[in-house]
Write a protein that holds these residues in place. Structure first.
Motif, PDB file in Angstrom:
ATOM      1  N   GLU A  71      83.714  39.663  11.713  1.00  0.00           N
ATOM      2  CA  GLU A  71      83.419  40.498  12.681  1.00  0.00           C
ATOM      3  C   GLU A  71      84.508  41.106  13.445  1.00  0.00           C
ATOM      4  O   GLU A  71      85.629  40.317  13.213  1.00  0.00           O
ATOM      5  N   PRO A  72      84.409  41.969  14.446  1.00  0.00           N
ATOM      6  CA  PRO A  72      85.909  42.372  15.058  1.00  0.00           C
ATOM      7  C   PRO A  72      86.371  41.303  15.655  1.00  0.00           C
ATOM      8  O   PRO A  72      85.764  40.204  16.317  1.00  0.00           O
ATOM      9  N   GLY A  73      87.611  41.223  15.695  1.00  0.00           N
ATOM     10  CA  GLY A  73      88.797  40.197  16.088  1.00  0.00           C
ATOM     11  C   GLY A  73      88.677  38.793  15.531  1.00  0.00           C
ATOM     12  O   GLY A  73      89.300  37.916  15.788  1.00  0.00           O
ATOM     13  N   ALA A  74      87.617  38.832  14.542  1.00  0.00           N
ATOM     14  CA  ALA A  74      87.457  37.416  13.826  1.00  0.00           C
ATOM     15  C   ALA A  74      88.886  37.429  12.609  1.00  0.00           C
ATOM     16  O   ALA A  74      89.323  38.461  12.324  1.00  0.00           O
ATOM     17  N   ALA A  75      88.951  36.191  12.283  1.00  0.00           N
ATOM     18  CA  ALA A  75      90.202  35.789  11.136  1.00  0.00           C
ATOM     19  C   ALA A  75      89.590  34.803  10.158  1.00  0.00           C
ATOM     20  O   ALA A  75      89.102  34.206  10.481  1.00  0.00           O
TER      21      ALA A  75
END
Lengths: 253, 335
Positions: free
Chosen positions: B116-120
């Motif tokens: 998801e957005p901003g996840a790594a």
């Protein structure tokens, strides 16, 4: 110490016909002496350094080369190195991913192992490295970088001499060590080389120009032309060459 | 679906990895009924034969989670999905055949991964064998992930693979705006081993940053395959993408096939790719030998350094040591 007798050698390229480069070269370098080999391009200077160190692609067709009386030509390059033969390359190779110090330590230990000596300890190695680096004015960061990768021509040559100081060879061949060096670097490098002169050590300084010999004073000077020594003499011979060129000697052949 | 539905060398995407031919010798595998799904053969086989992660997806919500999945004795492969929630970070380590126990001969594994957005997500695959002649030589290892990468998210992957009768590790990524993709790999193929690394990155939005460095070595009778594709869609302006595949053929009779592809529909991008396959530089070997390093060690030293350049700096020290040890063991002739 190093005896070459009527050496004939061919370069055998992967593609194309082989050519005879050394055509009966005889030379004797006693222990403790520095001999210079001078000669025009194509006379066989680099071939001589490769034949002595055992590079692939060079065939000795006749003659002999002995080191302390032992046949050199039948030995693998690494065995020659362990016996104390060192070549300062005209064009040192770039070895990606291998830091200078890692490499030199591996080389040092491989040589020691071959000679049946114990490995160098980490503190001892670091001490030696620091001494050599200081003497050659090499930045310690440079020794952590991959060997020769991105180094300038002068840095590479300096690093060849660093390796030489570390490995303490008994016989050194300097192949055009002066090329790529400015005058200050040349002095530093010559100082390093001179530190290894002395009893029991021999040296062959291959050079195109007299300049290097102002700083590394040879005991004897030989002129190589078309694969043979055409004239030998004292240090003055180099000065004479510088003044009047090679032509007068080449006609001898 | 039966054997004839599986891709063979006549299928473009599988031309160097003939799955049908490899599977035709696998008597223990029964191909099920039903049509081939759109997700492709690995998904189909993994669904049929793999163990699920469970009915629902594996969800990572907290930062700094690590999960490991080993496919060793008793496992048949895996099928499932993973979601890394916004702001979370995770490391996923898959070890295939490393435990020293015997593998089943057929290991399909398929996962959908949503970051998801901003996840790594960091993903590491260690696929390895033991001695030549080991029964695991006969294994077919199929591993595919399809990654959906959200805005500003990152997916960093490292694969080390020694291959088997047929090993294919496939990675497909679709990246949203400002996402970061890294897909490095090392492959080491000895005799009768086959490694196929296939990947595709779709740059579907602006400002995606992609790096791929694959280094491989092959011995006589070994086969390495690299198929890498970067697709930059019309919306993928300011894409910054570099792909490199470099292989060393250590012996005559080693095979490496490579197909690097760039397909670009945007006009303001920086994309580069490089591809080389060749022999070790004999001049470099001589240089090391002149310093006293024996021939075999000199070659190993140069080859090792060549491979290690692909190891990412984000890798945990312990895993890095494990990967280096595998490379050293392989170079030392243990594999």
């Amino acid at each position: 110490m190093l005896e070459l007798n009527n050496l004939h050698a061919r370069v055998v390229p992967e593609d194309g016909p082989s050519r005879e480069i050394l055509k009966g070269l005889s030379l004797s370098v006693p222990a403790g002496e520095v001999h210079a080999i001078m000669g025009p391009n194509g006379s066989g200077k680099s071939t001589l350094s490769y034949v002595l160190t055992g590079k692939h692609g060079y065939d000795v067709t006749s003659g002999s080369a002995t080191f302390d009386g032992e046949d050199l030509l039948s030995l693998e390059p690494e065995v020659r190195a362990a016996k104390g033969l060192f070549l300062s390359f005209q064009y040192p190779l770039e070895i990606a991913g291998v830091p200078v110090m890692t490499f030199v330590r591996a080389a040092m230990n491989a040589q020691r192992k071959a000679r049946g000596e114990p490995e160098v300890s980490a503190p001892e190695f670091l001490k030696l490295s620091k001494l050599a680096a200081t003497r050659l004015r090499i930045d310690s960061d440079m020794l952590k970088r991959p060997l020769n990768v991105g180094f300038s021509g002068g840095e590479k040559k300096r690093l060849e001499i660093y390796q030489m100081l570390m490995l303490q060879p008994r016989f050194m061949i300097l192949d055009e060590t002066d090329s790529g060096l400015d005058i200050d670097a040349l002095k530093v490098v010559a100082e390093g080389v001179n530190a290894l002169r002395g009893a029991g050590h021999g040296m062959l300084v291959i050079t195109h120009y007299q300049r290097l010999l102002d700083y590394i004073k040879p005991d004897r000077v030989h002129i190589l032309s078309a694969g043979r020594i055409v004239k030998s003499g004292g240090p003055d011979l180099a000065l004479e060459l510088e003044k009047s060129g090679y032509d007068q000697f080449l006609k001898v052949d | 679906m039966d054997l004839a539905d599986l891709p063979s060398r006549r299928t473009e995407a599988w031309k160097w990895s003939d799955l049908r031919a490899a599977m035709s010798n696998q008597e223990s595998v029964l191909i099920g009924t039903g049509a081939m799904p759109a997700e492709g053969p690995i998904a189909a086989l993994a669904e049929m034969f793999g163990d699920g992660y469970g009915a629902s997806a594996l969800v990572v919500e907290a930062p700094g989670e690590t999960f490991e999945s080993g496919i060793t004795e008793g496992d048949a492969g895996q099928y499932g999905s993973v979601i890394v929630k916004a702001g979370a970070t995770a490391t996923m380590i898959e070890r295939i055949g490393v435990s020293g126990s015997r593998l089943r001969p057929f290991l399909p594994s398929y996962a959908r991964i949503e970051i998801e957005p901003g996840a790594a997500l960091h993903r590491i695959i260690v696929q390895a064998n033991s001695a030549p002649g080991d029964e695991r030589d006969a294994a077919i290892v199929l591993n595919e992930v399809v990654v959906k990468l959200g805005e500003g998210a990152s997916f960093r992957q490292f694969v080390v693979a020694e291959g088997s009768r047929l090993t294919r590790i496939e990675t497909s990524v679709t990246a949203d705006e400002g996402a970061v993709v890294e897909m490095n790999a090392v492959y080491l193929v000895a005799a009768n081993r086959h490694v196929d690394l296939t990947s595709r990155v779709a740059h579907a939005a602006p400002g995606v940053h992609t790096r791929q460095l694959v280094r491989g070595v092959a011995r006589k009778g070994g086969r390495g395959v690299f198929q890498g594709k970067f697709l930059v869609e019309r919306a993928g302006q300011k894409t910054d993408a570099e792909m490199a595949h470099n292989a060393l053929l250590l012996e005559e009779g080693a095979e490496v096939f490579a197909k690097p592809e760039l397909e670009i529909y945007a006009d303001d991008v920086a994309c580069a790719h490089g591809n080389t396959a060749g022999q070790i530089d004999e001049n470099a070997v001589f240089y090391l030998r002149q310093r006293g390093i024996p021939d075999t060690e000199a070659r190993a030293m140069i080859t090792r350094a060549f491979l290690l350049e692909s190891l990412p700096d984000w890798m945990d020290e312990v895993v890095r040591a494990e990967v280096e040890a595998r490379i050293d063991a392989w170079l030392g002739g243990a594999s």
